[in-house]
Design a protein around this motif. Structure first.
Motif, PDB file in Angstrom:
ATOM      1  N   GLN A  51       2.252   2.860  -3.195  1.00 22.82           N
ATOM      2  CA  GLN A  51       1.305   3.578  -4.217  1.00 22.82           C
ATOM      3  C   GLN A  51       1.198   5.205  -3.838  1.00 22.82           C
ATOM      4  N   HIS A  52       2.017   5.598  -2.854  1.00 28.37           N
ATOM      5  CA  HIS A  52       1.881   6.965  -2.191  1.00 28.37           C
ATOM      6  C   HIS A  52       3.304   7.515  -2.611  1.00 28.37           C
ATOM      7  N   ILE A  54       0.922  -1.276   0.095  1.00 23.48           N
ATOM      8  CA  ILE A  54       0.052   0.094   0.048  1.00 23.48           C
ATOM      9  C   ILE A  54       0.793   1.139  -0.017  1.00 23.48           C
ATOM     10  N   GLU A  77      -6.105   0.059   1.714  1.00 22.16           N
ATOM     11  CA  GLU A  77      -6.619   0.995   0.939  1.00 22.16           C
ATOM     12  C   GLU A  77      -6.520   2.403   1.799  1.00 22.16           C
ATOM     13  N   THR A  78      -5.960   3.331   1.381  1.00 17.18           N
ATOM     14  CA  THR A  78      -5.940   4.698   1.892  1.00 17.18           C
ATOM     15  C   THR A  78      -6.939   5.745   1.275  1.00 17.18           C
ATOM     16  N   VAL A 109      -4.225   8.046  -2.030  1.00 17.94           N
ATOM     17  CA  VAL A 109      -3.176   7.775  -2.809  1.00 17.94           C
ATOM     18  C   VAL A 109      -2.449   8.739  -3.755  1.00 17.94           C
ATOM     19  N   LYS A 110      -3.415   9.697  -4.436  1.00 17.15           N
ATOM     20  CA  LYS A 110      -2.881  10.759  -5.272  1.00 17.15           C
ATOM     21  C   LYS A 110      -2.643  12.129  -4.542  1.00 17.15           C
TER      22      LYS A 110
END
Length: 420
Positions: free
Chosen positions: A277-278, A274, A402-403, A406-407
């Motif tokens: 993705q950041h 996870i 899931e957070t 992410v974007k």
């Protein structure tokens, strides 16, 4: 809520720490910063944190003169923790008198200076020594030092009291389920806490740990994530404490005290699956920090962050074979910090799984292992030699998958730093 941050600053650790500092103490009190080796040496992690508080002090002074609100109203105590991983041969107990003077002589087999720079902050102490803290501050952590609460300092100093002992003091003094520990470095300090006093350790509300790579590749070896690989034995012990029967998954030779935890540990991990993705781009840093500096040329914090954060992209670019402009800076630790302060509650997704740590071996040491065979669990299976499929056995680890940002996390962090 009382929060203890166990950290090895570190580029993304520093971003995570600043996110916590911008949180109002009335909402989440950052009670302690517990330092550990990891991304760089223990001595360098202290130098980096003291530099941060030196800059914070200057920033607050500037903001006061400009009639602006302070950057932070947090004033945590800093304690030195482990300078190396747990011994693997069980021939010696961990020392309780490790100090900065000892740490200066320690070298670690595993570090992340290829990513974070030789000093953990992209070499800023060599390129821009004007940002360094008062050298006298280091003396507050020498072996003959006592805890210090000087109101003229922007932090409290833990003196020569090791971090794991100080963590236990907090847990003993606070009601059960009111203290959260966010660990964004190797789990060595927490393994020592659990060994020294499992009853007090069990009072923790939850441990949040950035670490592991479950169904993705590692970032140090093909199998292992850095924080776990830096001390796989410590990680294996802490993960095992989530089990109702920790003796099943504890590494052989673990201290018997670890079997005396009154209740299973509540552990939430933030694996590479996870956190990868950041990411941030160098353009984000120039755009947001550059604009703020242009508007407020007397600000200190934004200038300091821009130096080491910008320089770090060269290391990331070299690591992945791209130039600094095209490299992504992965924001592993700020994800954990954001969860710790309950940012965007109810917008996170988690699941629970049996996760174990490979603490030995040649190619897979430090791997966080999960069972993807898809087989049914049963009450009694005589062929289940490692207890993966037996009901009630194995570790019980909560995993963030899931957070809510992410974007946008990169911009959130930079905007927190520049918030007036």
């Amino acid at each position: 809520m009382v929060l203890i941050l166990d950290t090895d600053p570190g580029i993304d650790d520093m971003l995570a720490l600043m996110l916590l500092l911008t949180t109002d103490v009335a909402d989440t009190e950052l009670r302690m910063i517990s330092l550990t080796y990891g991304n760089c040496s223990l001595a360098d992690t202290l130098r980096n944190v003291l530099s941060l508080f030196h800059i914070v002090q200057k920033e607050n002074e500037w903001r006061k003169k400009a009639n602006l609100s302070p950057f932070t109203n947090q004033r945590p105590i800093i304690h030195l923790g482990s300078s190396s991983a747990l011994p693997t041969d069980n021939s010696r107990k961990f020392e309780t008198t490790e100090t900065l003077q000892d740490a200066l002589n320690d070298t670690n087999e595993v570090n992340a200076t290829d990513v974070h720079g030789s000093d953990g902050l992209a070499g800023i102490h060599s390129t821009n020594p004007e940002y360094d803290s008062d050298p006298e501050w280091f003396k507050l952590f020498y072996s003959d030092s006592k805890p210090t609460d000087d109101p003229n300092l922007p932090f409290k100093a833990g003196g020569n009291i090791p971090a794991w002992e100080a963590i236990l003091d907090v847990l003993r003094s606070e009601p059960e389920d009111t203290v959260t520990i966010a660990s964004i470095g190797p789990l060595t300090n927490l393994a020592k806490v659990a060994e020294a006093d499992p009853v007090a350790f069990s009072k923790v509300k939850r441990v949040l740990s950035m670490g592991g790579a479950l169904r993705t590749c590692g970032n140090v070896t093909p199998m292992a994530e850095f924080n776990v690989l830096a001390d796989p034995l410590a990680a294996a012990r802490v993960y095992a404490l989530t089990s109702k029967n920790p003796e099943v998954t504890l590494p052989t030779g673990s201290p018997e005290s670890l079997l005396k935890l009154p209740r299973p540990l509540k552990l939430t991990i933030f694996p590479l699956d996870i956190t990868n993705q950041h990411t941030a781009k160098l353009a984000d840093v120039h755009e947001i920090l550059g604009a703020f500096i242009e508007a407020y040329p007397d600000c200190v914090l934004a200038k300091w962050v821009k130096v080491w954060y910008s320089n770090s992209f060269a290391n990331y670019g070299k690591l992945v074979g791209l130039g600094a402009d095209n490299a992504n800076c992965e924001l592993h630790d700020p994800v954990t910090a954001a969860y710790a302060i309950n940012m965007f509650p109810n917008e996170w997704s988690l699941h629970r799984e049996d996760v174990r740590v490979e603490h030995s071996g040649q190619w897979c040491m430090g791997k966080t292992v999960v069972d993807d065979r898809g087989r049914a669990r049963s009450e009694n299976n005589e062929h289940d030699i490692q207890k993966w499929l037996t009901v009630g056995e194995g570790n019980n680890v909560d995993i963030v998958d899931e957070t809510p940002f992410v974007k946008t996390l990169s911009h959130i962090l930079l905007e927190r730093i520049t918030k007036l």
